[in-house]
Design a protein around this motif. Structure first.
Motif, PDB file in Angstrom:
ATOM      1  N   GLY A   1      43.048  75.483 -50.406  1.00  0.00           N
ATOM      2  CA  GLY A   1      44.452  76.080 -50.250  1.00  0.00           C
ATOM      3  C   GLY A   1      44.092  77.571 -50.015  1.00  0.00           C
ATOM      4  O   GLY A   1      44.776  78.264 -48.826  1.00  0.00           O
ATOM      5  N   GLU A   2      43.295  78.271 -50.437  1.00  0.00           N
ATOM      6  CA  GLU A   2      43.055  79.674 -50.702  1.00  0.00           C
ATOM      7  C   GLU A   2      42.415  80.023 -49.254  1.00  0.00           C
ATOM      8  O   GLU A   2      42.833  81.307 -48.715  1.00  0.00           O
ATOM      9  CB  GLU A   2      42.036  80.056 -51.670  1.00  0.00           C
ATOM     10  CG  GLU A   2      41.739  81.665 -51.748  1.00  0.00           C
ATOM     11  CD  GLU A   2      41.227  82.058 -52.920  1.00  0.00           C
ATOM     12  OE1 GLU A   2      41.209  83.230 -53.104  1.00  0.00           O
ATOM     13  OE2 GLU A   2      40.378  81.380 -53.472  1.00  0.00           O
TER      14      GLU A   2
ATOM     15  N   ALA B   1      42.415  78.171 -46.295  1.00  0.00           N
ATOM     16  CA  ALA B   1      43.577  77.815 -45.354  1.00  0.00           C
ATOM     17  C   ALA B   1      44.544  79.037 -45.266  1.00  0.00           C
ATOM     18  O   ALA B   1      44.822  79.599 -44.136  1.00  0.00           O
ATOM     19  CB  ALA B   1      44.294  76.517 -45.556  1.00  0.00           C
ATOM     20  N   GLU B   2      44.975  79.571 -46.327  1.00  0.00           N
ATOM     21  CA  GLU B   2      45.994  80.527 -46.343  1.00  0.00           C
ATOM     22  C   GLU B   2      45.346  81.964 -45.381  1.00  0.00           C
ATOM     23  O   GLU B   2      46.080  82.435 -45.000  1.00  0.00           O
ATOM     24  CB  GLU B   2      46.502  80.926 -47.706  1.00  0.00           C
ATOM     25  CG  GLU B   2      47.550  81.850 -47.637  1.00  0.00           C
ATOM     26  CD  GLU B   2      47.958  82.341 -49.237  1.00  0.00           C
ATOM     27  OE1 GLU B   2      48.854  83.074 -49.400  1.00  0.00           O
ATOM     28  OE2 GLU B   2      47.573  81.748 -50.169  1.00  0.00           O
ATOM     29  N   ALA B   3      44.040  82.063 -45.956  1.00  0.00           N
ATOM     30  CA  ALA B   3      43.549  83.240 -45.262  1.00  0.00           C
ATOM     31  C   ALA B   3      43.023  83.267 -44.067  1.00  0.00           C
ATOM     32  O   ALA B   3      43.378  84.210 -43.119  1.00  0.00           O
ATOM     33  CB  ALA B   3      42.158  83.478 -46.053  1.00  0.00           C
TER      34      ALA B   3
ATOM     35  N   GLY C   1      50.261  74.269 -41.429  1.00  0.00           N
ATOM     36  CA  GLY C   1      50.294  75.685 -41.265  1.00  0.00           C
ATOM     37  C   GLY C   1      50.844  75.913 -39.576  1.00  0.00           C
ATOM     38  O   GLY C   1      50.916  77.250 -39.436  1.00  0.00           O
TER      39      GLY C   1
ATOM     40  N   LEU D   1      45.084  81.031 -41.946  1.00  0.00           N
ATOM     41  CA  LEU D   1      46.470  81.125 -41.083  1.00  0.00           C
ATOM     42  C   LEU D   1      47.029  82.606 -41.081  1.00  0.00           C
ATOM     43  O   LEU D   1      47.507  82.851 -40.119  1.00  0.00           O
ATOM     44  CB  LEU D   1      47.369  80.396 -41.920  1.00  0.00           C
ATOM     45  CG  LEU D   1      47.273  78.884 -41.914  1.00  0.00           C
ATOM     46  CD1 LEU D   1      47.790  78.039 -43.082  1.00  0.00           C
ATOM     47  CD2 LEU D   1      47.481  78.186 -40.584  1.00  0.00           C
ATOM     48  N   THR D   2      46.566  83.452 -41.952  1.00  0.00           N
ATOM     49  CA  THR D   2      47.110  84.758 -41.974  1.00  0.00           C
ATOM     50  C   THR D   2      46.338  85.852 -41.035  1.00  0.00           C
ATOM     51  O   THR D   2      46.965  86.701 -40.387  1.00  0.00           O
ATOM     52  CB  THR D   2      46.856  85.511 -43.501  1.00  0.00           C
ATOM     53  OG1 THR D   2      47.572  84.760 -44.438  1.00  0.00           O
ATOM     54  CG2 THR D   2      47.242  86.901 -43.468  1.00  0.00           C
TER      55      THR D   2
ATOM     56  N   ARG E   1      45.500  71.274 -43.853  1.00  0.00           N
ATOM     57  CA  ARG E   1      46.474  72.534 -44.283  1.00  0.00           C
ATOM     58  C   ARG E   1      46.703  73.305 -43.075  1.00  0.00           C
ATOM     59  O   ARG E   1      47.666  73.878 -42.977  1.00  0.00           O
ATOM     60  CB  ARG E   1      45.624  73.445 -45.287  1.00  0.00           C
ATOM     61  CG  ARG E   1      45.407  72.386 -46.929  1.00  0.00           C
ATOM     62  CD  ARG E   1      46.856  72.707 -47.375  1.00  0.00           C
ATOM     63  NE  ARG E   1      46.827  72.190 -48.735  1.00  0.00           N
ATOM     64  CZ  ARG E   1      46.619  73.151 -49.973  1.00  0.00           C
ATOM     65  NH1 ARG E   1      46.810  74.607 -49.738  1.00  0.00           N
ATOM     66  NH2 ARG E   1      46.772  72.584 -51.150  1.00  0.00           N
TER      67      ARG E   1
END
Length: 281
Positions: free
Chosen positions: A271-272, A274-276, A47, A278-279, A43
């Motif tokens: 997913g949660e 990875a998103e955090a 990204g 990447l942000t 992930r």
């Protein structure tokens, strides 16, 4: 791609996901690189990051000497992380550590601030192995009692080791199927079947023998890079109060509590997380 890289006078086993020229996310194992799920690394790569997970010393494909008496310190492991980030290139790295790798990551950012641009700490605490500070929750004693009452497996028997890991995962509240598969992969990557080497890879027991002085918790407010603290609500090894304390003490840190997670990052939370990350950067 799995390979090794020589840095800081030792060899580290690494696996890279994503383009070589993408911003680097360096994932310190806890203790082996397989502590970081494949899906999370994928992930991060999707990204736009180069995710590189690595084995700490005395685990996986990294330099293995004597796990019973390690001739290095926590600060040496922190220096390994900084040296690896430099060798991989691309400027300061986002450093992530899970479990004992999170202790390495905290010290690395404090000792080598110029090497890192962001920090993720997953399922860890701000004091070395052993009794925690009075204001931090220790291991759940009932859970630990059950875990350590079990007879050790035949470390030369891959199936027995994987089943031992699965049973332990049940006790900790983690996914036993995922633990079985990960333990089998760790066994395959371990250099030899000597009991102390297999135990170091499977249980990370070498870490409890390290010199982890001086303390670093009091210096957490000096961390200036963006920080994400990830912790499982059901973590019985490092209860959630440890993650909450880290997030309070690092200025501006974001706390992400995974309500259904224990010690490992479960597939449903990849997913949660990875998103955090990447942000963050």
């Amino acid at each position: 791609m799995t390979t090794t890289l020589d840095v800081n006078g030792i060899t580290l086993g690494i696996e890279s996901f994503g383009a070589d020229d993408a911003p680097l996310v360096l994932l310190a194992g806890g203790t082996t690189m397989l502590s970081w799920p494949d899906a999370l690394c994928e992930r991060l790569a999707a990204g736009g990051r180069r995710a590189v997970r690595y084995d700490l010393r005395d685990s996986g494909k990294s330099t293995t000497t004597d796990p019973q008496a390690p001739a290095y310190t926590l600060r040496d492991l922190a220096a390994d992380a900084a040296a690896l980030a430099g060798a991989l290139g691309g400027g300061p790295a986002h450093l992530a550590g899970t479990g004992v790798g999170g202790m390495v990551a905290q010290v690395a950012v404090l000792d080598h601030p110029g090497a890192f641009s962001a920090l993720t700490l997953a399922g860890t605490r701000a004091v070395a192995p052993g009794p925690p500070d009075d204001d931090l929750p220790g291991h759940d004693q009932a859970t630990m009692g059950r875990l350590f009452a079990r007879p050790m497996p035949d470390w030369a028997d891959r199936e027995a080791v994987a089943e031992f890991a699965a049973e332990g995962a049940k006790g900790l509240g983690d996914d036993p199927v995922a633990a079985y598969e990960r333990a089998a992969r760790v066994w395959d990557r371990t250099p030899g079947t000597e009991p102390e080497v297999q135990m170091a890879n499977q249980l990370g027991m070498v870490f409890s023998r390290l010199d982890c002085t001086p303390r670093w918790r009091e210096w957490l407010p000096a961390i200036e890079v963006p920080t994400l603290v990830v912790h499982g609500r059901r973590n019985r090894f490092f209860p959630v109060g440890n993650g909450e304390a880290i997030a309070r003490e690092i200025p501006g840190a974001r706390l992400l509590i995974l309500e259904e997670a224990a010690t490992a990052i479960p597939e449903v939370a990849v997913g949660e997380v990875a998103e955090a990350m990447l942000t963050l950067g």
